[in-house]
Design a protein around this motif. Structure first.
Motif, mmCIF file in Angstrom:
data_model
loop_
_atom_site.group_PDB
_atom_site.id
_atom_site.type_symbol
_atom_site.label_atom_id
_atom_site.label_comp_id
_atom_site.label_asym_id
_atom_site.label_seq_id
_atom_site.Cartn_x
_atom_site.Cartn_y
_atom_site.Cartn_z
ATOM 1 N N SER A 39 0.836 -1.208 0.000
ATOM 2 C CA SER A 39 0.000 0.000 0.000
ATOM 3 C C SER A 39 0.869 1.254 0.000
ATOM 4 O O SER A 39 0.529 2.255 -0.633
ATOM 5 C CB SER A 39 -0.935 0.012 1.209
ATOM 6 N N LEU A 40 1.971 1.197 0.705
ATOM 7 C CA LEU A 40 2.908 2.332 0.710
ATOM 8 C C LEU A 40 3.421 2.594 -0.707
ATOM 9 O O LEU A 40 3.508 3.744 -1.140
ATOM 10 C CB LEU A 40 4.072 2.076 1.668
ATOM 11 N N TYR A 44 2.861 5.924 -2.831
ATOM 12 C CA TYR A 44 3.993 6.634 -3.414
ATOM 13 C C TYR A 44 3.785 6.850 -4.917
ATOM 14 O O TYR A 44 4.050 7.929 -5.443
ATOM 15 C CB TYR A 44 5.294 5.869 -3.152
ATOM 16 N N GLU A 45 3.300 5.822 -5.602
ATOM 17 C CA GLU A 45 3.066 5.939 -7.044
ATOM 18 C C GLU A 45 2.037 7.030 -7.345
ATOM 19 O O GLU A 45 2.219 7.840 -8.258
ATOM 20 C CB GLU A 45 2.595 4.594 -7.594
ATOM 21 N N ASN A 48 3.639 10.388 -6.731
ATOM 22 C CA ASN A 48 4.540 10.714 -7.831
ATOM 23 C C ASN A 48 3.762 11.228 -9.037
ATOM 24 O O ASN A 48 4.148 12.221 -9.662
ATOM 25 C CB ASN A 48 5.375 9.488 -8.206
ATOM 26 N N LYS A 49 2.646 10.585 -9.360
ATOM 27 C CA LYS A 49 1.817 11.029 -10.493
ATOM 28 C C LYS A 49 1.248 12.421 -10.235
ATOM 29 O O LYS A 49 1.196 13.259 -11.117
ATOM 30 C CB LYS A 49 0.683 10.042 -10.746
ATOM 31 N N GLU A 50 0.806 12.652 -9.014
ATOM 32 C CA GLU A 50 0.182 13.925 -8.647
ATOM 33 C C GLU A 50 1.183 15.076 -8.602
ATOM 34 O O GLU A 50 0.905 16.181 -9.050
ATOM 35 C CB GLU A 50 -0.512 13.780 -7.281
ATOM 36 N N HIS A 51 2.366 14.824 -8.044
ATOM 37 C CA HIS A 51 3.329 15.900 -7.799
ATOM 38 C C HIS A 51 4.572 15.839 -8.684
ATOM 39 O O HIS A 51 5.397 16.755 -8.629
ATOM 40 C CB HIS A 51 3.762 15.896 -6.327
ATOM 41 N N VAL A 56 12.192 7.304 -5.918
ATOM 42 C CA VAL A 56 12.869 6.047 -6.256
ATOM 43 C C VAL A 56 11.995 5.282 -7.250
ATOM 44 O O VAL A 56 10.770 5.388 -7.223
ATOM 45 C CB VAL A 56 13.146 5.195 -4.992
ATOM 46 N N ASP A 57 12.637 4.551 -8.113
ATOM 47 C CA ASP A 57 11.946 3.777 -9.130
ATOM 48 C C ASP A 57 11.101 2.686 -8.474
ATOM 49 O O ASP A 57 11.586 1.916 -7.648
ATOM 50 C CB ASP A 57 12.999 3.159 -10.057
ATOM 51 N N ASN A 58 9.842 2.615 -8.845
ATOM 52 C CA ASN A 58 8.920 1.635 -8.264
ATOM 53 C C ASN A 58 9.349 0.195 -8.560
ATOM 54 O O ASN A 58 9.086 -0.698 -7.773
ATOM 55 C CB ASN A 58 7.495 1.885 -8.746
#
Length: 184
Positions: A39-40, A44-45, A48-51, A56-58
């Motif tokens: 879930s973390l 994070y994903e 990352n999309k929002e901001h 770090v690479d998923n």
């Protein structure tokens, strides 16, 4: 989605009080405590999309998640020591570069080891750890890992001396950890 997963954990003994006290407005430290690692990563994903801030690479974090889950469930990580990476998955260039920059592993050894699931996953963990953890903490942890590799890991080395895969993987990580400790 994450909030509904947290709500389902409310029946659990360890997180119930935190969830009841803060739901649905969790302080960051509680939020990280009550969500799963998966879930973390989803959180994070979305962040990352929002901001547009990729920390770090998923793909790397998914490797860490798999290692964490295997460790948490007492799986034998070395069971797959000789298993090659799937054809569809190749070693991430950042992990390859990380090992290459240490300048202690030859090209053939690097390719051979990073082409195997176990060594690649452990090297990914070291890369991500080295990227995020402050130097003071790294210095202590790398010294502990060096001590583990130099003592506990070889306590019964006669059992494994005839297994070239175990010995080769051990030598690979011994060199990597020695260099990481030296750099700190």
């Amino acid at each position: 989605n994450i909030l509904s997963k947290i709500q389902r954990q409310k029946s659990g003994e360890y997180c119930r009080d935190l969830i009841e006290k803060y739901y649905p407005y969790f302080p960051a430290w509680v939020f990280v405590e009550v969500i799963s690692f998966g879930s973390l990563l989803y959180f994070y994903e979305d962040y990352n999309k929002e901001h547009g801030k990729n920390i770090v690479d998923n793909d790397l974090m998914n490797v860490i998640r798999d290692l964490r889950n295997a460790s948490a469930h007492s799986n034998c990580l070395m069971n797959k020591i000789g298993e090659k990476l799937d054809e569809t998955k190749q070693s991430h260039y950042k992990v390859i570069s990380f090992v290459q920059r240490l300048n202690v592993i030859g090209d053939e050894s690097r390719k051979r080891n990073l082409g195997c699931k176990f060594a690649y996953n452990m090297a990914t963990l070291l890369y991500v750890y080295d990227m995020f953890v402050p130097d003071v903490a790294k210095q202590k942890r790398y010294a502990q890992l060096q001590e583990f590799m130099s003592n506990r890991m070889i306590r019964n080395k006669s059992y494994f001396q005839s297994n070239s895969k175990i010995c080769g993987t051990y030598n690979f990580f011994k060199k990597v950890l020695d260099k990481l400790a030296e750099l700190r």
